[in-house]
Design a protein around this motif. Structure first.
Motif, PDB file in Angstrom:
ATOM      1  N   THR A  13       0.814  -1.388   0.055  1.00  0.00           N
ATOM      2  CA  THR A  13       0.102  -0.086  -0.053  1.00  0.00           C
ATOM      3  C   THR A  13       0.981   1.307   0.040  1.00  0.00           C
ATOM      4  OG1 THR A  13      -1.702  -1.098   1.234  1.00  0.00           O
ATOM      5  CG2 THR A  13      -1.797   1.210   1.304  1.00  0.00           C
ATOM      6  N   ILE A  14       2.007   1.232   0.645  1.00  0.00           N
ATOM      7  CA  ILE A  14       2.871   2.527   0.877  1.00  0.00           C
ATOM      8  C   ILE A  14       3.687   2.701  -0.470  1.00  0.00           C
ATOM      9  CG2 ILE A  14       4.990   3.104   1.647  1.00  0.00           C
ATOM     10  CD1 ILE A  14       4.227   2.073   4.512  1.00  0.00           C
ATOM     11  N   LEU A  15       3.929   1.781  -1.406  1.00  0.00           N
ATOM     12  CA  LEU A  15       4.737   1.636  -2.405  1.00  0.00           C
ATOM     13  C   LEU A  15       3.755   2.430  -3.560  1.00  0.00           C
ATOM     14  CD1 LEU A  15       7.044  -1.163  -2.585  1.00  0.00           C
ATOM     15  CD2 LEU A  15       7.585   1.338  -2.784  1.00  0.00           C
ATOM     16  N   ILE A  16       2.343   1.877  -3.583  1.00  0.00           N
ATOM     17  CA  ILE A  16       1.346   2.227  -4.575  1.00  0.00           C
ATOM     18  C   ILE A  16       1.034   3.504  -4.264  1.00  0.00           C
ATOM     19  CG2 ILE A  16      -0.968   1.839  -5.357  1.00  0.00           C
ATOM     20  CD1 ILE A  16      -0.227  -1.180  -4.794  1.00  0.00           C
ATOM     21  N   THR A  17       0.870   3.992  -3.064  1.00  0.00           N
ATOM     22  CA  THR A  17       0.337   5.439  -2.695  1.00  0.00           C
ATOM     23  C   THR A  17       1.516   6.280  -3.095  1.00  0.00           C
ATOM     24  OG1 THR A  17      -1.037   4.628  -0.794  1.00  0.00           O
ATOM     25  CG2 THR A  17      -0.487   6.836  -0.898  1.00  0.00           C
ATOM     26  N   ALA A  18       2.836   5.942  -3.044  1.00  0.00           N
ATOM     27  CA  ALA A  18       3.887   6.677  -3.350  1.00  0.00           C
ATOM     28  C   ALA A  18       4.023   6.991  -4.806  1.00  0.00           C
ATOM     29  CB  ALA A  18       5.161   6.154  -2.713  1.00  0.00           C
ATOM     30  N   LEU A  19       3.735   5.897  -5.559  1.00  0.00           N
ATOM     31  CA  LEU A  19       3.827   5.973  -6.987  1.00  0.00           C
ATOM     32  C   LEU A  19       2.631   6.973  -7.505  1.00  0.00           C
ATOM     33  CD1 LEU A  19       5.208   4.690  -9.517  1.00  0.00           C
ATOM     34  CD2 LEU A  19       3.096   2.968  -9.295  1.00  0.00           C
ATOM     35  N   LEU A  20       1.351   6.719  -6.802  1.00  0.00           N
ATOM     36  CA  LEU A  20       0.403   7.599  -7.093  1.00  0.00           C
ATOM     37  C   LEU A  20       0.509   9.155  -7.056  1.00  0.00           C
ATOM     38  CD1 LEU A  20      -2.779   5.333  -6.350  1.00  0.00           C
ATOM     39  CD2 LEU A  20      -1.817   5.652  -8.813  1.00  0.00           C
TER      40      LEU A  20
END
Length: 191
Positions: free
Chosen positions: A52-59
């Motif tokens: 979740t942290i990585l996907i949020t950072a990407l977005l």
């Protein structure tokens, strides 16, 4: 290296590493912790949190870059608008004073340089036509007669058509009016 961050390649590689590494870690942890209560659930929670942290950072990274591009575009349009407005104001001043000074001609030359930075090729071409009319009608005697005013008004109207197209051309297309209708309206208002 900057290109990697700009295209989010680093974030995508990190995401892939986390998911692949997470899969192997999950398999290992799942088999090692099957005898302890709630341990498998804790491992799943940690893995889900990392994903979740990585996907949020990407977005968020992509959203920030889109907002920066939008803001740059707005600033550029504001600079264009200000440049065009200053040009029209200068021409208005010159026509109202009737007598053209060397300072006025110098100011017009500096507007030429500003336009070279911001204006579209079509505006630059039409501005060149405007300057030809200006130089032919006014620069020699440095006086603005009624005939000169009419010629300048018509030349400025043609220039305004291209300025408008440069600034709000897309909005005009959406309005349902053709470019010819808008041009004709501007030209009619100038006479």
């Amino acid at each position: 290296m900057k290109q990697w961050f700009k295209d989010n390649k680093v974030m995508m590689i990190l995401s892939a590493v986390v998911f692949i590494g997470g899969y192997f870690f999950l398999r290992l942890a799942y088999h090692m912790t099957d005898k302890m209560p709630f341990t498998q659930e804790i491992v799943l929670i940690i893995l889900g949190t990392l994903a979740t942290i990585l996907i949020t950072a990407l977005l968020l990274n992509k959203q920030t870059s889109v907002e920066l591009e939008k803001e740059q575009s707005i600033k550029f349009i504001e600079l264009k608008t200000e440049t065009y407005q200053n040009l029209i104001d200068t021409i208005e001043e010159m026509v109202l004073h009737k007598n053209i000074t060397s300072e006025d001609l110098t100011r017009l030359k500096f507007h030429t340089h500003r336009l070279a930075i911001f204006a579209s090729p079509a505006v630059l071409e039409e501005y060149e036509h405007f300057l030809e009319i200006f130089n032919r009608m006014i620069a020699e005697d440095r006086h603005v007669s009624m005939k000169d005013e009419d010629m300048l008004s018509e030349a400025l109207a043609r220039l305004t058509v291209y300025i408008r197209k440069d600034l709000v051309g897309e909005l005009d297309e959406e309005s349902g009016r053709t470019a010819k209708q808008i041009r004709d309206q501007i030209m009619a208002n100038a006479t």
